[in-house]
Design an enzyme around this catalytic site. Structure first.
Site, mmCIF file in Angstrom:
data_model
loop_
_atom_site.group_PDB
_atom_site.id
_atom_site.type_symbol
_atom_site.label_atom_id
_atom_site.label_comp_id
_atom_site.label_asym_id
_atom_site.label_seq_id
_atom_site.Cartn_x
_atom_site.Cartn_y
_atom_site.Cartn_z
ATOM 1 N N ASP A 456 27.490 -20.296 -18.044
ATOM 2 C CA ASP A 456 26.865 -20.460 -19.355
ATOM 3 C C ASP A 456 26.119 -19.191 -19.781
ATOM 4 O O ASP A 456 25.875 -18.288 -18.971
ATOM 5 C CB ASP A 456 25.905 -21.659 -19.301
ATOM 6 C CG ASP A 456 25.902 -22.454 -20.594
ATOM 7 O OD1 ASP A 456 26.121 -21.849 -21.658
ATOM 8 O OD2 ASP A 456 25.660 -23.667 -20.535
ATOM 9 N N ASP A 522 29.429 -27.402 -27.977
ATOM 10 C CA ASP A 522 28.586 -28.479 -27.451
ATOM 11 C C ASP A 522 28.755 -29.751 -28.264
ATOM 12 O O ASP A 522 28.305 -30.812 -27.850
ATOM 13 C CB ASP A 522 27.111 -28.054 -27.490
ATOM 14 C CG ASP A 522 26.725 -27.256 -26.253
ATOM 15 O OD1 ASP A 522 27.538 -27.195 -25.314
ATOM 16 O OD2 ASP A 522 25.615 -26.708 -26.233
HETATM 17 C C1 GLA Z 1 24.525 -25.307 -22.827
HETATM 18 C C2 GLA Z 1 25.944 -25.775 -22.634
HETATM 19 C C3 GLA Z 1 25.955 -27.256 -22.351
HETATM 20 C C4 GLA Z 1 25.123 -27.543 -21.128
HETATM 21 C C5 GLA Z 1 23.734 -27.004 -21.334
HETATM 22 C C6 GLA Z 1 22.924 -27.120 -20.060
HETATM 23 O O1 GLA Z 1 23.993 -25.814 -23.996
HETATM 24 O O2 GLA Z 1 26.717 -25.452 -23.741
HETATM 25 O O3 GLA Z 1 27.273 -27.725 -22.175
HETATM 26 O O4 GLA Z 1 25.730 -26.958 -20.005
HETATM 27 O O5 GLA Z 1 23.733 -25.655 -21.707
HETATM 28 O O6 GLA Z 1 21.644 -26.645 -20.231
#
Ligand code: GLA
Length: 721
Positions: A456, A522
């Site tokens: 990430d 997301d």
């Molecule tokens: C980001 C990612 C999510 C998740 C969160 C965890 O927003 O896009 O899918 O992994 O971080 O904190």
């Protein structure tokens, strides 16, 4: 010197390159294939491309090189920008060597299929050496990259290396992408008028709003038809992509890395390479996308084994890393046929919410007194792979790492950048910070035998100053991230990496050289994903698009959707689940199991076939799918994404099939017919469907069923022997 033209042609694309005299390489033609050319033909074409000299312009026609040069009278964006303490800012390169496929070019005209041309040029006065690499890939994608070396005794500051591809005058409509968190790759169209349409990415990551593919085409181009020329910059740091139309009517699309002031300062003998800049022509957006998909699929490291059904725990448990809950989730996942279980954020020291802990990549002993290995083994005992989340380039101010090494934070001297998601960026271009993070990841992978990282990157880089002086650091940071990914893959040859960045903010062909899929967004609301998956696929094939079924009420939009719409929307990607299965009803689990079975049956087709997006007569109807390489089977999704002013919607046609083959088209309805479906007569008894030729399906077509908005059905298309 040489007086050479090179005609490269593959998969219906021609690239006619002029490497005559000692000039920098220029493109005479890039677009539809020209057929085989004689040397005379090629010379005529080159001559035909020279513009007349008009009043009050330069006395010689302007030759637009791949890196356009100011000294020729070009007043658009220059190819090479830089200076040596104020001097040597308008170089005049002379080509010294041209190779094709590694061999020196000795003839005046060559024809070849796919291949690479390398042009070495020198400006002895400015003390600069330029290498331009131009490749036509087997699928007809052109890509080019420039490397500039400083050959003089003092330093040279590089401001930009821009690669520009020519556009014909009929290309007047731009399509590129906007986007924000939760709504990545939103298409936007505009007219190409005199001036520059420039998309700057200054976020230190690709960005949710990245142009992605910036295309210019004949007005009205669609998925199936209309010539379109696109550019993509294969880089995850700062970058620019642009379309430029000059007063003279000359037009180019181009791009390169966007360098910060002083970011690249070359000492004697040092060199800087810009990223690959891709040029993709197609008759229609599907052909454009197919060329990129085929290029990616031809890579030796393209993920080829079946894309495993993935369960990611994020929307199921968030930071609630309760042992019993996760064990139970793994059991439920196994029962459904899940093949990979991914533990998301929250497993490391101090990470009880998103305000602390980033950088402390040690398993949290308070939450996991026995470490993570028992969970990983529980998952593997159930026949699933184990994956784990990291955010290697980040650090929370509230972390042991930040407390011990404040000097490892990316910042311009004397102050800290503003926080975003409560976090700062780690200066991984520093050897010590890099080594620490790499070692931590390696340890956790060893301990858990995880074979998958969700990698990430959750904030923009603000004031990204590197090292003690805080010099601009996006370039080095981006390359360090790539290097770390590559090193981990060397250490763990089975490792797969997902590129996630607050969802889909790191989606580009640079990061995809090191990763195996992207997290598109997301936002898993299927209505939004209908758009985002469809447009992310302009760059990446479906097998690289992380595409999950979430809970009935979307966590990011609050909208409710049926399982059928959620699952049908997720089907055409790398399918997964992101839902607390303990909250699903037995009926829902049963239906989800049927969708998973359908995904497993059809993934080989969807992940190797050619993507087709139909230009439907009504914007509320999405119709897309994959046609197998042999064209003996196809799977389409027909999705209603809104309510039209007409009902029913009339006929739709299917493209991409073999006109002379006969196909049976039938609806596939896991979990039964969706609520609101009114079947057209061609569905036939027991939904057995109808038999027609590929030609009939592409021309006359089939009547659209009537459906509730925000619902979808799957159509199976199989050749009848
Ligand atoms: C980001 C990612 C999510 C998740 C969160 C965890 O927003 O896009 O899918 O992994 O971080 O904190």
């Amino acid at each position: 010197m040489h007086d050479s033209l090179i005609h490269l042609s593959s998969a219906g694309v021609s690239l006619l390159l002029d490497v005559s005299g000692d000039d920098l390489p220029a493109i005479v033609h890039w677009g539809a294939a020209l057929g085989s050319l004689s040397e005379d033909d090629a010379r005529m074409l080159a001559l035909a491309a020279v513009e007349p000299v008009v009043p009050n312009a330069g006395d010689v026609p302007i030759r637009v090189a791949l890196l356009p040069e100011g000294w020729r009278g070009w007043t658009g964006k220059p190819g090479v920008e830089g200076h040596r303490d104020g001097a040597d800012w308008s170089p005049r390169f002379r080509t010294e060597r041209v190779t094709l496929g590694g061999s020196d070019l000795v003839v005046t005209f060559t024809e070849a299929d796919a291949g690479t041309v390398v042009v070495e040029s020198e400006d002895a006065t400015a003390g600069l050496h330029l290498v331009t690499e131009i490749e036509l890939t087997g699928s007809g994608v052109v890509r080019a990259r420039a490397t500039l070396r400083n050959t003089a005794d003092d330093h040279y500051d590089v401001a930009a290396l821009n690669i520009a591809f020519p556009l014909p005058p009929n290309a007047r409509e731009i399509l590129d992408f906007a986007g924000r968190w939760g709504k990545e790759r939103t298409p936007q169209r505009s007219a190409l008028v005199v001036g520059i349409h420039e998309r700057e990415g200054r976020k230190g990551r690709t960005g949710a709003d990245a142009a992605t593919v910036l295309s210019v085409g004949v007005p009205g181009f669609g998925f199936g038809a209309g010539e379109v020329w696109g550019v993509h910059v294969g880089f995850s740091g700062n970058h620019r992509a642009y379309a430029e139309r000059l007063f003279s009517g000359v037009q180019v699309i181009g791009g390169g890395e966007l360098l910060l002031p002083g970011e690249i300062r070359l000492a004697t003998g040092e060199e800087y390479s810009g990223p690959w800049v891709y040029g993709v022509w197609g008759d229609g957006l599907d052909e454009q996308a197919a060329r990129i998909h085929r290029m990616l699929r031809a890579r030796p490291r393209h993920p080829r084994r079946p894309r495993p059904v993935t369960l990611n725990v994020w929307e199921a448990v968030y930071f609630d890393h309760d042992r019993q809950r996760l064990w139970d989730l793994a059991d439920r996942a196994e029962a459904l046929g899940v093949e990979r279980f991914v533990l998301d954020d929250g497993w490391f020291r101090g990470r009880r919410d998103d305000t602390a802990g980033l950088g402390d990549w040690f398993v949290d002993e308070e939450v996991w007194p026995d470490g993570l290995r028992p969970l990983a083994e529980h998952v593997r005992d159930r026949g699933m792979e184990f994956g784990i989340w990291f955010e290697p380039e980040m650090v929370s101010p509230d972390s042991d790492l930040a407390r011990e090494h404040p000097e490892w934070i990316l910042a311009t001297g004397g102050r800290m950048p503003v926080l975003a998601r409560n976090q700062l960026v780690l200066d991984i271009a520093r050897d010590d910070a890099y080594a620490f993070v790499l070692e931590r990841i390696r340890e956790v992978l060893r301990e858990t035998a995880a074979s998958y990282i969700k990698w990430d990157h959750n904030r923009d880089l603000v004031d990204p100053g590197h090292g003690p002086r805080g010099v601009p650091g996006v370039h080095g940071q981006t390359l360090a991230a790539y290097r770390m990914m590559a090193e981990l893959k060397e250490l763990f040859p089975e490792l797969e990496i997902e590129s996630c960045s607050s969802g889909g903010a790191r989606v580009d062909l640079g990061v995809i050289e090191h990763t195996d899929r992207v997290w598109v967004s997301d936002c898993i609301d299927p209505l939004e994903r209908q758009q985002m998956n469809r447009w992310t696929a302009q760059l990446l094939p479906p097998e690289l698009l992380g595409s999950h079924v979430a809970s009935g009420v979307s966590h990011s939009t609050g909208r409710s959707h049926t399982l059928a719409f959620r699952a049908a929307t997720a089907l055409h990607g790398h399918f997964g689940i992101e839902w607390d299965l303990a909250a699903a009803t037995p009926d829902e689990l049963h239906e989800l199991g049927e969708w998973i079975a359908l995904y497993k049956e059809s993934r080989a087709l969807m992940h190797t076939g050619e993507m087709v997006r139909i230009d439907t007569s009504d914007p509320t109807l999405h119709l897309y799918g994959s046609v197998s390489e042999e064209r003996d089977s196809a799977l389409f999704v027909l999705a209603s994404i809104g309510r039209s002013e007409v009902s029913p919607l009339g006929r739709f046609a299917l493209r991409g099939l073999d006109p002379d083959a006969r196909y049976r088209v039938r609806p596939v309805l896991p979990g039964g017919a969706p609520r609101g479906l009114i079947r057209p007569p061609w569905f036939g008894a027991d939904d057995r469907g109808v038999e027609l030729t590929g030609r009939a399906l592409a021309t006359a077509g089939l009547h659209t069923p009537s459906m509730h908005p925000e619902s979808a059905i799957v159509l199976d298309v199989s050749a009848v022997r």
